[in-house]
Design an enzyme around this catalytic site. Structure first.
Site, short mmCIF file in Angstrom:
data_model
loop_
_atom_site.label_atom_id
_atom_site.label_comp_id
_atom_site.label_asym_id
_atom_site.label_seq_id
_atom_site.Cartn_x
_atom_site.Cartn_y
_atom_site.Cartn_z
N GLU A 433 0.85 -1.18 0.00
CA GLU A 433 0.00 0.00 0.00
C GLU A 433 0.89 1.24 0.00
O GLU A 433 1.76 1.40 0.85
CB GLU A 433 -0.86 -0.07 1.27
N ASP A 506 -0.42 -1.45 6.25
CA ASP A 506 -0.21 -0.96 7.61
C ASP A 506 -1.02 -1.78 8.61
O ASP A 506 -2.08 -2.30 8.27
CB ASP A 506 -0.68 0.50 7.72
N ASP A 508 -3.06 -1.12 10.76
CA ASP A 508 -4.13 -0.32 11.38
C ASP A 508 -5.45 -0.56 10.64
O ASP A 508 -5.53 -1.41 9.75
CB ASP A 508 -3.76 1.17 11.39
N ASP A 510 -7.12 1.21 8.45
CA ASP A 510 -7.06 1.44 7.01
C ASP A 510 -6.36 0.30 6.29
O ASP A 510 -6.78 -0.14 5.22
CB ASP A 510 -6.33 2.75 6.69
#
Ligand code: TSJ
Length: 645
Positions: A433, A506, A508, A510
């Site tokens: 990403e 990541d 997290d 998102d």
């Protein structure tokens, strides 16, 4: 078979008995031959095997309730309120019939003949296989006011069948408790959710049958499944996170040529088909004659209706099966006396009478339904007409794309930093990403075997897009080209350029969302990549802990606490929380997430038996009625399962 083992057992052994034991010994020697695998999947199969025997009793009309308990020690108890396995002497074997059931290979379903049987079908290896693979197994039978009991260990009879006490005169049934042998199974801890999914399915497939699943390892953990509407309610359940196009579930039922046919379906506003077919309650992932019969009936009946009612004009082309099945959720369930399974994996129904039976039952009842309910008929035909137009547009988009060579792997995308090794088995591709993390990954990688493909931002949610839009999407085109396999109808796994496809986002919310979008795309368009175990999730660390010039990485809060406990927590550690991959330099990214020697990868796996649940997961997460995205990675322990360290 050693004499020692014979001597350890108290019974009188005739030649038949010795043969019996040799049979079960063979099961213990090659368990995979009988239950497919000794992994967690095989462990759960033992339960289905026993439950299926009780379901047969329900199908025969003598049992209305089944209780399944995961006991504290991970043994399993299955109890039904059927007639009880016969306790009388088996005329040929010279032992009680129940003992034959548990000690003779393939004895399951030999008495009572006739009727439709779940056991003895595809997975129906019989209760004796479960017995052979159990450290111990006890059966109790409630009959004529008596409780009969017998115990076996690793398939060997330990006690004679005996009456151990009285019970209520009216009570009848069978209760089996078994403890899977830890020396045979790689995994011996039962997963409540796995059993829950499968037992829910069994309850949907057997109208009115009540199934209770209880987890005695935890307090108050119990679920009950009982569906008056059977597969009609199954369809409602599968569509619960989608928007149905009309309020009722269309249902057809009938018997033809001794094939009992049940079909239920309803369209939703998505573009995917979710059809599941069953034979004698056994899922047939590859379909077969019953599915073919259903498809023929749907295509023919709707086209006839549309022509007759001028929804299709003379000059219009017929609606295709694909057009009519866009957004279709359907269950096809047939019961048949002697199912024949074909194909490489023996999962495809071969009985041709099933095709005719399903076709006839559905054509007749659907024709009638459409005439009676023109409002629903019109909605379905209009949906199919839209699909027909979209399909033409998609064909056009795909051909344009293909003409430009955009999907050919000899025109690899510019953003791809490819690896040099040309043997796909050695190669892996990281889908990363963002450009900045992509840059670090490019610097960190081993050029020979690791390719990097940075994607910009969120990829298209294929759950909400039609084919034409999907084929026009740049990120998706890039991935298809890099993988080399083609897509959809043109998919060819032998052309896969990397045997590991690693999604690196990541750690997290998102990142989890992007992983989900990626997995949704792969699941809908290249499911074989997931089924064959080529798809992985990278696990970047959440924390870095430094103390006295030493560094530790923690991949979870638990792990962080463990590290801090070990090294002591004081002002001298600097703890860093990583907010994203971009915060790591190339070296850190390499040592924590990419180095095959040190990284943790989660392999994404999918069990065909729980595929309907996976489908549901994706539509729940990605469809219109979205909410619980955040929990995706944690909540899908079932979907994201095997740890590859
Ligand atoms: F797997 C198993 F065999 F261990 C097992 C069988 C496990 C469980 C939980 C239940 C059963 C089972 C078998 N429940 N009910 C029956 N029924 C018979 O075996 C039965 C009873 C009577 C007659 C008859 O013709 O009178 C025929 C059968 C097959």
């Amino acid at each position: 078979m050693s004499n020692e083992k014979l001597g350890a057992v108290e019974n009188d052994y005739g030649a038949e008995q010795i043969q019996i034991l040799e049979g079960l010994e063979a099961v213990r020697k090659r368990p995979g031959m009988y239950i497919g695998t000794t992994s967690s999947r095989g462990l759960h199969h033992l339960v289905y095997e026993i439950v299926d025997n009780a379901v047969d009793e329900a199908l025969a009309g003598f049992c209305s309730e089944i209780l399944v308990v995961i006991n504290k020690d991970n043994s399993i108890t299955v109890e039904d309120n059927g007639r009880g396995i016969p306790v009388g002497m088996h005329p040929k074997a010279g032992i009680p019939a129940v003992e034959v059931v548990f000690t003779v290979l393939h004895a399951g379903g030999k008495f009572g003949g006739g009727g439709y049987k779940v056991s003895g079908g595809l997975h129906g290896v019989g209760a004796s296989v479960v017995n052979a693979l159990s450290d111990w197994l006890e059966v109790e039978i409630f009959h004529d006011g008596n409780v009969y009991k017998q115990r076996y260990e690793r398939g060997n009879t330990i006690t004679k069948l005996e009456i151990v006490g009285p019970c209520a005169k009216k009570k009848t049934g069978t209760k089996v408790t078994f403890k899977p042998d830890e020396s045979i199974f790689e995994e011996t801890v039962y997963d409540f959710d796995t059993l829950k999914t499968r037992l829910r399915e069994t309850a949907f497939l057997t109208k009115n049958l009540k199934i209770v699943l209880k987890d005695a390892r935890e307090q108050k953990k119990e679920v009950t499944f009982q569906y008056e509407g059977g597969i009609k309610e199954f369809v409602t359940y599968l569509n619960k996170s989608k928007t149905a196009l009309y309020d009722r579930v269309i249902y057809c039922e009938g018997i033809k040529d001794k094939v009992y046919v049940e079909v239920a379906f309803q369209h939703n506003d998505s573009y995917n088909e979710s059809t599941y077919s069953f034979v004698n309650n056994i899922l047939t992932p590859e379909g077969g004659m019953h599915l073919t019969g259903f498809r023929n009936a749907i295509t023919k009946t709707f086209n006839d209706y549309a022509r007759k009612n001028k929804l299709l004009k003379e000059k219009d082309e017929n609606l295709t099966g694909d057009d009519l099945r866009e957004g279709l959720t359907a269950i096809i369930s047939v019961k048949i006396e002697d199912p024949q399974f074909e194909g490489q994996t023996k999962q495809k129904l071969g009985n041709s009478e099933a095709r005719g039976a399903v076709d006839a039952v559905v054509s007749e009842q659907l024709t009638y339904f459409l005439e009676q309910t023109p409002s629903v008929a019109k909605i379905i035909v209009e949906k199919a007409l839209l699909a027909q137009r979209a399909r033409a547009a998609a064909r056009h988009a795909k051909e344009t794309t293909r003409r430009k060579g955009a999907l050919d792997s000899f025109k690899l995308p510019g953003k791809l930093a490819d690896c040099s090794d040309k043997n796909p088995e050695n190669c892996e591709i990281f889908i990363v990403e963002g450009d900045s993390a992509g840059g670090s990954a490019k610097d960190a990688r081993t050029r020979a075997t690791q390719a990097i493909l940075p994607l910009r931002g969120k990829i298209l949610n294929v759950e909400k897009a039609r084919l034409d839009k999907i084929f026009a999407n740049a990120e998706i085109k890039t991935m298809i080209t890099a993988f080399g396999t083609g897509i959809h109808d043109d998919f060819d796994i032998s052309k896969l350029r990397y045997h590991k496809i690693i999604i690196m986002t990541d750690a997290d919310v998102d990142g989890a969302h992007i992983s989900t979008l990626m997995l949704t795309f792969l699941y809908r368009f290249m499911p074989e990549l997931i089924k064959q175990g080529h798809v992985y999730l990278a696990q970047p660390p959440l924390y870095k802990v430094e103390r006295n010039k030493k560094t530790w990485y923690a991949y979870s809060d638990d792990e962080l606490n463990k590290i801090l406990k070990e090294i002591g927590r004081d002002g001298n550690n600097k703890i860093q929380r990583y907010k994203g991959l971009g915060e790591m330099d190339a070296e850190q990214l390499w040592e924590t997430t990419m180095d095959p020697e040190r990284r943790v990868l989660l392999r994404v796996s999918m069990d065909e038996e729980t595929e309907s649940e996976v489908d549901l997961t994706f539509t729940t997460l990605m469809g219109d009625k979205v909410e619980p995205r955040r929990e995706f990675i944690e909540a899908n322990a079932k979907f994201v399962k095997n740890l590859d360290i």
